[in-house]
Design an enzyme around this catalytic site. Structure first.
Site, PDB file in Angstrom:
ATOM      1  CB  SER A 117     -11.949   1.907  -4.900  1.00  0.00           C
ATOM      2  OG  SER A 117     -10.803   1.416  -4.764  1.00  0.00           O
ATOM      3  N   GLY A 130     -11.910   2.706   3.995  1.00  0.00           N
ATOM      4  CA  GLY A 130     -11.251   1.790   3.240  1.00  0.00           C
ATOM      5  C   GLY A 130     -10.216   2.373   2.343  1.00  0.00           C
ATOM      6  CG  HIS A 131      -7.511   0.026  -0.004  1.00  0.00           C
ATOM      7  ND1 HIS A 131      -6.457  -0.822  -0.581  1.00  0.00           N
ATOM      8  CD2 HIS A 131      -8.561  -0.286  -0.614  1.00  0.00           C
ATOM      9  CE1 HIS A 131      -6.914  -1.890  -1.004  1.00  0.00           C
ATOM     10  NE2 HIS A 131      -8.158  -1.557  -1.227  1.00  0.00           N
ATOM     11  CG  ASN A 132      -7.395   2.872  -3.534  1.00  0.00           C
ATOM     12  OD1 ASN A 132      -5.947   3.425  -3.077  1.00  0.00           O
ATOM     13  ND2 ASN A 132      -7.161   1.539  -3.725  1.00  0.00           N
ATOM     14  CD  GLN A 152      -2.717  -1.094   0.160  1.00  0.00           C
ATOM     15  OE1 GLN A 152      -3.569  -0.641   0.248  1.00  0.00           O
ATOM     16  NE2 GLN A 152      -2.454  -2.434  -0.690  1.00  0.00           N
TER      17      GLN A 152
END
Length: 348
Positions: free
Chosen positions: A260, A240-242, A199
């Site tokens: 995302s 969460g990521h993004n 990441q």
């Protein structure tokens, strides 16, 4: 600390509005039911007018429309009593300013920039090449890893953690136990096992963002996870990521936003909401508590609710009244089906 005291005229001079009655002094804001003569309270909803008559509050914040029913009471008349209450509460609970200095047990790595106006508490860790703005308060046991950038007057409460490479805007407040910039949940499956995807992004928070205790905002896989100016995120929320969250959006506790997801500005997301990943939620969307968001919301201003599947709030409210009767309705349906079947047999 000596409690702050303000007269009604002093309050209106600072905040606007109109005071009526005696120019009394008040020392705190309290609910109508608990307020005493030295307190000021508020009436945000006219349906609770009876509580004003029963209250011992020295003064009450009301709207102009409601004020006519309270002759003889000490009042402050405001366009928005709830917002005015919040501003009065801030008068009595001003923002705590940093007391410059670094506690002897704190660790500040070489290359870090910590202005003398910053307050660095006991057992704090500041990583190499991290830059703090003026007037930051990094309280006991908080961690800011290397290569971070914090704007002016950022507050990290005890045991908050900011991972490496993250950027926090001005006046950001991170409550205890929150983690900003931990690895996102990125995995690839191969050869009967999971391979972790590095990441390599970070997290960027805009100005005036507030993050509740034990909330996690994961770093992006390649680009940053971002949160816009003025957004407020409650306790125990997972981002969460993004993810890309707009400005002035509020997200209540126990909500999980999958990776995302793009959320617009001025959205209101209730508690316990869950989303699938890779969807978009338009500006000014309101999502009721417990809703499962399974697809993108492209029309701005929608009010949505429902455990599953998601629907408009109006549709959900219309259907929800039948949920507790589903078993009974199913039995009646089976009875009717049997009666129709028997009638068909008899007609042969």
């Amino acid at each position: 600390m000596i409690p702050a005291t303000y007269t009604l005229s002093q309050i209106t001079a600072r905040l606007g509005g109109e005071w009526r009655g005696e120019d009394i002094s008040v020392t705190a804001v309290r609910p109508l039911a608990d307020a005493q003569a030295e307190h000021i309270s508020f009436l945000a909803n006219p349906k609770y007018k009876a509580e004003v008559h029963d209250s011992s509050a020295g003064a009450v914040i009301v709207s102009a429309k409601a004020a006519d029913g309270f002759e003889g009471r000490n009042l402050i008349v405001a366009d928005d009593p709830y917002l005015y209450f919040a501003k009065v509460a801030r008068l009595f609970s001003p923002v705590v300013k940093a007391r410059g200095g670094i506690h002897p047990t704190a660790v500040v790595e070489p290359g870090a920039t910590v202005p003398t106006s910053c307050e660095i508490g006991a057992n704090v860790y500041i990583g190499a090449n991290t830059v703090l703005g003026e007037g930051c308060r990094i309280l006991a046991n908080a961690v800011v890893q290397h290569d971070c950038k914090l704007g002016d007057e950022v507050v990290l409460h005890p045991n908050a953690v900011v991972y490496y490479g993250c950027t926090l805007g001005r006046r950001v407040e991170i409550h205890s136990g929150a983690v900003i910039g931990a690895d996102g949940f990125g995995l690839a499956f191969a050869d009967d096992s999971w391979f972790k995807i590095p990441q390599t992004g970070a997290v960027t928070l805009g100005d005036d963002v507030e993050i509740g205790s034990n909330t996690n905002i994961d770093r992006g896989a390649m680009s940053d996870t971002t949160v816009g100016n003025g957004t407020k995120i409650d306790n125990q929320v997972q981002i969460g990521h993004n993810c890309k969250i707009g400005s002035h959006t509020v997200i209540a506790a126990k909500t999980g936003i999958s990776g995302s997801v793009t959320i617009g500005s001025y959205c209101i997301i209730g508690g316990g909401v869950g989303t699938v990943g890779h969807i978009e939620i338009a500006d000014k969307t309101t999502i009721g508590g417990g809703t499962s968001v399974t697809h993108s919301i492209t029309e701005s201003g929608k009010h949505l609710a429902g455990i599953f599947p998601m629907s408009t709030h109006k549709e959900w409210a219309r259907n929800a009244v039948y949920i507790h009767r589903l078993s009974e309705m199913n039995k009646r349906l089976k009875t009717l089906e049997q009666q129709l079947s028997d009638a068909g047999q008899d007609s042969k």
